[in-house]
Scaffold this active site. Sequence first.
Site, PDB file in Angstrom:
ATOM      1  N   GLY A 148     -16.900 -24.376  21.476  1.00  0.00           N
ATOM      2  CA  GLY A 148     -17.049 -22.951  21.740  1.00  0.00           C
ATOM      3  C   GLY A 148     -17.928 -22.615  22.924  1.00  0.00           C
ATOM      4  O   GLY A 148     -18.390 -21.484  23.070  1.00  0.00           O
ATOM      5  N   TRP A 167     -16.279  -6.220  24.206  1.00  0.00           N
ATOM      6  CA  TRP A 167     -15.639  -7.535  24.336  1.00  0.00           C
ATOM      7  C   TRP A 167     -15.158  -8.024  22.967  1.00  0.00           C
ATOM      8  O   TRP A 167     -15.920  -8.108  22.017  1.00  0.00           O
ATOM      9  CB  TRP A 167     -16.635  -8.534  24.936  1.00  0.00           C
ATOM     10  CG  TRP A 167     -16.137  -9.948  24.993  1.00  0.00           C
ATOM     11  CD1 TRP A 167     -14.885 -10.357  25.339  1.00  0.00           C
ATOM     12  CD2 TRP A 167     -16.880 -11.139  24.698  1.00  0.00           C
ATOM     13  NE1 TRP A 167     -14.794 -11.732  25.292  1.00  0.00           N
ATOM     14  CE2 TRP A 167     -16.010 -12.236  24.898  1.00  0.00           C
ATOM     15  CE3 TRP A 167     -18.184 -11.390  24.298  1.00  0.00           C
ATOM     16  CZ2 TRP A 167     -16.412 -13.556  24.708  1.00  0.00           C
ATOM     17  CZ3 TRP A 167     -18.595 -12.706  24.103  1.00  0.00           C
ATOM     18  CH2 TRP A 167     -17.717 -13.772  24.313  1.00  0.00           C
ATOM     19  N   ASP A 235      -8.930 -25.379  27.261  1.00  0.00           N
ATOM     20  CA  ASP A 235      -9.790 -26.514  27.628  1.00  0.00           C
ATOM     21  C   ASP A 235      -9.405 -27.764  26.847  1.00  0.00           C
ATOM     22  O   ASP A 235     -10.248 -28.595  26.527  1.00  0.00           O
ATOM     23  CB  ASP A 235     -11.250 -26.138  27.350  1.00  0.00           C
ATOM     24  CG  ASP A 235     -12.237 -27.063  28.059  1.00  0.00           C
ATOM     25  OD1 ASP A 235     -11.923 -27.519  29.174  1.00  0.00           O
ATOM     26  OD2 ASP A 235     -13.312 -27.329  27.492  1.00  0.00           O
ATOM     27  N   LYS A 275      -7.537 -26.438  31.918  1.00  0.00           N
ATOM     28  CA  LYS A 275      -8.065 -27.750  32.297  1.00  0.00           C
ATOM     29  C   LYS A 275      -6.921 -28.742  32.416  1.00  0.00           C
ATOM     30  O   LYS A 275      -6.097 -28.870  31.508  1.00  0.00           O
ATOM     31  CB  LYS A 275      -9.072 -28.261  31.272  1.00  0.00           C
ATOM     32  CG  LYS A 275      -9.613 -29.659  31.628  1.00  0.00           C
ATOM     33  CD  LYS A 275     -10.812 -30.050  30.808  1.00  0.00           C
ATOM     34  CE  LYS A 275     -10.447 -30.445  29.399  1.00  0.00           C
ATOM     35  NZ  LYS A 275     -11.634 -30.953  28.659  1.00  0.00           N
TER      36      LYS A 275
END
Length: 766
Positions: A148, A167, A235, A275
């Site tokens: 995280g 957010w 990721d 990634k």
Amino acid sequence: MNKYTKSYVEQTTNLEKFSPVILAEIEELFEKRFSYTKPPNSEWKLPDSSDVFTCNHKEFNTLLALKDSMNEVKNQLSDKKLDAWHQHTSFTNRAGIIIPHVKKSVNAELCTQAWCKFHEILCSFPLLPKEALQNGELNSVHLCEAPGAFIASLNHYIKSHHIPCDWNWVANTLNPYHEANDTLVMIMDDRLIANTLPWWYFGPDNTGDVMTLKHLTGLQHFISNMTTVHLVTADGSFDCQGNPGEQEALVSPLHYCEAVTALMILGNGGSFVLKMFTLFEHCSANLLFLLNCSFEEVHVFKPATSKAGNSEVYVVCLHYMGREAIHPVLSKMMQNFGTEMVNKALFPQHVIPESFLKMHEECCAFFHKYQIETISENIRLFECIGEAEQVKLNNLRDCAVEFFMQKFHLKYITRNNWLVKKSYVGCSMNAKWFGQRNEYFSTYNERKMLESLTWEDKVAKGYLNHWTEEHALSNIGKSCILEGSSRNLECNLWYILEGKRLPRVKCSPFCDGDVLKNLNEAVKESLVGRLKTSSLSRRTQQPCHSCNVLTEALILSELSSLTKYHQKVPNEGCSDQIKCLVVGFPSLCDIKSQSNMEVRLLESATLLTFCCSLLHDGEPKYQQHLLDCLLCAINQLQLGDALILPVLSCFTRFTAGLIFVLHGCFSYITFACPISSEPLGTSAVLLCIGYRGLPNPVVEYLQHLNKLMSSLLSSDSPQQVLQFVPMEMLLKGVLLEFLWDLNTAIAKRQLHLIVQVEQQQMSSNL
């Protein structure tokens, strides 16, 4: 005022103290980026959807040459001692001391290498669309996100820059709590997950596997309350140590699924960060072309805090053109979603414009050069590093810290601005859970050699001895006493989580991953082949003289002594005469009872017929029977009574939930192990002391659970109950420590018994 409450630009930064040579090298370290420049004639456009997935992969010779030269250099590392090489490259890493400095100086939450990498990306590219910020709303989705750090980094960026926005975030990752997930492809660090579980989506099967179409459609529903998604990060990766030269190809199906997911959920004008690794394969070139046709800008970026010697890069995509612009191709990609997409090429080679291929080759060569230079330098310095080189590297590392802090204007935030504002209530997987995967071999070559050994060779050569060396220690549970929870059991917020039946139990948040992995291999190799054959029956097994199996008398004696200690504490409803209910162990009732104890039997012949298997305590029939025994026991227990309950293990969330219930209704719980010298049998019992009663709502909840499980079993359903107590409650420190000790004792005992049988068989064959 604490100096760390100032923003870094208000603190002293002095890059002038470094020489121009040092400063120039660090500046170059922070500028590893390549931007795809589209030709003005709109040549880069997606081919017709009829061309999608019609041809086999056809690799590009120029890119394969780069791949071969890269692997040739990497092969020089195969005989390097892993610990020594890691220590060496940590020292030569120019950015090596940035992370601890950032953590200390700006009070960064979950400050890891990933945190720093994402902060570089945030500060280097306009990831947050202006339109979203102007509207005061920001919605982000983070794929393959454990533990995280990207989320924590984004939170720090928003709070420290005082960005006024509402957010909302959602994250996905392989569920570290799902028993069927493999630890080799999963990050077990749940420090953030344990305390923000409502924001994590693990899919309809609860695995968190992003590579299934059901997960994608479920995620779309899960985020349907978001008006639009402004940012998606991905990721993902998994352990490719077994074949590092093919990392790019092995991870390519995951990259494909991450990209398709992003393109399906991202709003117009949104940003995507993916990634990747080396970009030499045909599948990578296809994916980069797709992204260039889907976004106005595409950049490939190597953060300074990403180790320069690895292949990791981040593809930063800005200003999404929207699903409508790529709908025909995206629809076809949805039909080929999953792990098998690598069988066919996304696009035939001939439909990809030469101008793109030329630019893609430039990109690959650009990062290839930097990585080769770094690995070559590390190899040279590994052989001999002089004092002058050490001084230079220290200067470079010091300069990198100053440069990082000044370039990205990092600022301090208070603990109240963290995602988890109070001390971690979920114990999370601490250092015990991070099994030292490389602990028992030194080099890559040694690892490959161990992988090539047969099960018999591993036993014969003693590779498993270190796991079983503690088998001789008697652990009746004196050091593992779980004191009853002081709070009342309240189940109004509990829920029953169903999922696909477990094929086997591969991991557990309640046990050392390496111990469980080795036990599974032992069970798999020996259960079918030998342990059930008559030649290795219990009659022929030679006892281990160093093993101390606990007798019935010792178990009752321990229970009696703990009960006497419990009675010293005033407890209304307890009498001098203690009643003990024994589940499924008639032999315990046959011996003479302790003077202050009345032993009664709860018949349960079936419970002890279950054996250790690859499912362990995850077998639905076993779980249902264990629950049924617990409910029957509750009907017979009175205040102050004791309970002896046999257990195979407590690897699963379901069985851990039953321990949680016992934790709430008994004053003390401990365990006795080993109670048997029979391989694969039940080798532990729980000793529960001082029954305090169970609230009616909890009893009714468990009865409902029991009916549901019976219904699933009777209908031969492909589903099973995975969890019935919220995970946050199972991750409490004292309970987690108890489960850890219990499972470790059981697993090491079983592993020892299986290895012992194997060794005896080998000796008899000589």
